[in-house]
Design a protein around this motif. Structure first.
Motif: not given
Length: 206
Positions: A78-89, A162-170, A140-142
């Motif tokens: 629902r965020l207009n510009h959701p952050p992602t982790v640079l180098g991960f998809d 805060t709790r789930e940045v890893d889910y944007l990486m792996y 963004l860099p992790s």
């Protein structure tokens, strides 16, 4: 109901992309990366090393429920510009809320006991999911994302970050074969249907 997460099976991110349990994720050797100290898996709570099969219990573990629900993933989308982790998809699976309701109904069968992963058919990279839902990710860099998300969570209550940045990486995907064989569960909504549910939710709330 228990959310499917890598920490539940004790598998690290080096595990295969899909397995009979849940593929784990983590950083710095950590499993899951977001479990509080003292966390005990529901399987362990059942008692004395006896699994759910021994007690006639059913645990459903749906992955990434979408639709008119409030959960970390829907909040993120629902965020207009959701952050992602640079180098991960990472690859993602989605589960329509109506398929979760069907799985609950099927789990009432007398022969149903144990742990069942629930997911819709198909998978998709995070970048494609964002495009199809009309969102533009901000890479963004992790380390920076973890810092920013910690600050943002206090101001905007964005717990997903805060709790789930890893889910944007792996990649963290599940195998639903056991649910198909024992419960007779077959998702009625593929990944395209799940995306429609995301878009309909946004339209309804706009």
């Amino acid at each position: 109901l228990q959310r499917a997460a890598g920490a539940e099976t004790g598998k690290k991110r080096v595990a295969p992309a899909v397995g009979p349990g849940v593929v784990g994720i983590g950083r710095d050797g950590e499993i899951g990366g977001s479990r509080p100290a003292g966390h005990i898996n529901p399987e362990r709570r059942i008692g004395c090393g006896h699994g759910p099969d021994r007690r006639g219990l059913v645990i459903l573990r749906p992955v990434n429920i979408v639709g008119g629900v409030r959960n970390p993933l829907m909040g993120y989308l629902r965020l207009n510009h959701p952050p992602t982790v640079l180098g991960f998809d990472p690859m993602l699976q989605l589960t329509h809320e109506r398929d979760v309701a069907r799985a609950v109904h099927l789990s009432l069968k007398p022969e149903a006991k144990g742990i069942f992963n629930i997911a819709g058919s198909g998978q998709m990279p995070l970048s494609m999911l964002l495009r199809k839902t009309g969102r533009r990710g901000v890479p963004l860099p992790s380390p920076l994302l973890r810092r920013v998300s910690s600050l943002a969570s206090r101001a905007m209550r964005m717990d997903f970050l805060t709790r789930e940045v890893d889910y944007l990486m792996y990649t963290c995907m599940v195998d639903t074969e056991r649910a198909e064989k024992i419960l007779g569960f077959e998702p009625r909504h593929d990944i395209a249907g799940c995306i429609n549910a995301i878009l309909e939710d946004r339209l309804w709330k706009s």
